[in-house]
Design a protein around this motif. Structure first.
Motif, PDB file in Angstrom:
ATOM      1  N   ASP A  29       0.950  -1.204   0.127  1.00  0.00           N
ATOM      2  CA  ASP A  29       0.181  -0.002  -0.003  1.00  0.00           C
ATOM      3  C   ASP A  29       0.927   1.090  -0.116  1.00  0.00           C
ATOM      4  N   ALA A  30       1.921   1.158   0.741  1.00  0.00           N
ATOM      5  CA  ALA A  30       2.831   2.466   0.854  1.00  0.00           C
ATOM      6  C   ALA A  30       3.612   2.726  -0.468  1.00  0.00           C
ATOM      7  N   GLY A  31       4.033   1.547  -0.957  1.00  0.00           N
ATOM      8  CA  GLY A  31       4.575   1.646  -2.363  1.00  0.00           C
ATOM      9  C   GLY A  31       3.917   2.282  -3.238  1.00  0.00           C
ATOM     10  N   ILE A  32       2.663   1.592  -3.535  1.00  0.00           N
ATOM     11  CA  ILE A  32       1.717   2.165  -4.517  1.00  0.00           C
ATOM     12  C   ILE A  32       1.447   3.508  -4.383  1.00  0.00           C
ATOM     13  N   GLU A  33       1.024   3.843  -3.123  1.00  0.00           N
ATOM     14  CA  GLU A  33       0.794   5.178  -2.858  1.00  0.00           C
ATOM     15  C   GLU A  33       1.901   6.259  -3.265  1.00  0.00           C
ATOM     16  N   ALA A  34       3.066   5.886  -2.765  1.00  0.00           N
ATOM     17  CA  ALA A  34       4.113   6.847  -2.971  1.00  0.00           C
ATOM     18  C   ALA A  34       4.445   6.849  -4.306  1.00  0.00           C
ATOM     19  N   HIS A  35       4.268   5.782  -5.125  1.00  0.00           N
ATOM     20  CA  HIS A  35       4.772   5.808  -6.662  1.00  0.00           C
ATOM     21  C   HIS A  35       3.812   6.595  -7.259  1.00  0.00           C
ATOM     22  N   LYS A  36       2.367   6.508  -7.085  1.00  0.00           N
ATOM     23  CA  LYS A  36       1.204   7.333  -7.680  1.00  0.00           C
ATOM     24  C   LYS A  36       1.594   8.725  -7.231  1.00  0.00           C
ATOM     25  N   LYS A  37       2.209   9.158  -6.036  1.00  0.00           N
ATOM     26  CA  LYS A  37       2.233  10.490  -5.646  1.00  0.00           C
ATOM     27  C   LYS A  37       3.302  11.079  -6.299  1.00  0.00           C
ATOM     28  N   ALA A  38       4.217  10.437  -6.750  1.00  0.00           N
ATOM     29  CA  ALA A  38       5.456  10.804  -7.604  1.00  0.00           C
ATOM     30  C   ALA A  38       4.946  11.004  -8.918  1.00  0.00           C
ATOM     31  N   PHE A  39       4.047  10.309  -9.523  1.00  0.00           N
ATOM     32  CA  PHE A  39       3.520  10.682 -10.862  1.00  0.00           C
ATOM     33  C   PHE A  39       2.665  11.931 -10.664  1.00  0.00           C
TER      34      PHE A  39
END
Length: 84
Positions: A29-39
């Motif tokens: 969850d944290a990884g996907i959230e951080a990845h999406k925020k970077a986008f």
């Protein structure tokens, strides 16, 4: 042991496995959230789609595959979630 005892024992085993996987799911969850925020930060559209698979690799990282066929490793480094 009757059939009800066996059913509860099996249920306890399932719940135990789910609890063991919580750290994995939190990392995902944290990884996907951080990845999406970077986008979002770069004003880019998330083009990966939904998650299609999750598994832990031998190095301890978590690999997540997406609808578009891409996959990424996520792990925690110095208190931050990183990916490649």
């Amino acid at each position: 042991m009757d059939k009800y005892d066996r059913a509860y024992e099996k249920e306890d085993q399932i719940v135990g496995k789910e609890i063991e996987s919580l750290p994995l799911l939190r990392l995902v969850d944290a990884g996907i959230e951080a990845h999406k925020k970077a986008f979002e930060k770069r004003r880019m559209r998330w083009d990966k789609g939904y998650v299609t698979g999750i598994w832990r690799d031998s190095d301890g990282s978590v690999r997540v595959s997406y609808e578009n066929g891409q996959w990424f490793h996520y792990w925690e480094e110095d208190g931050r979630i990183v990916w490649d």
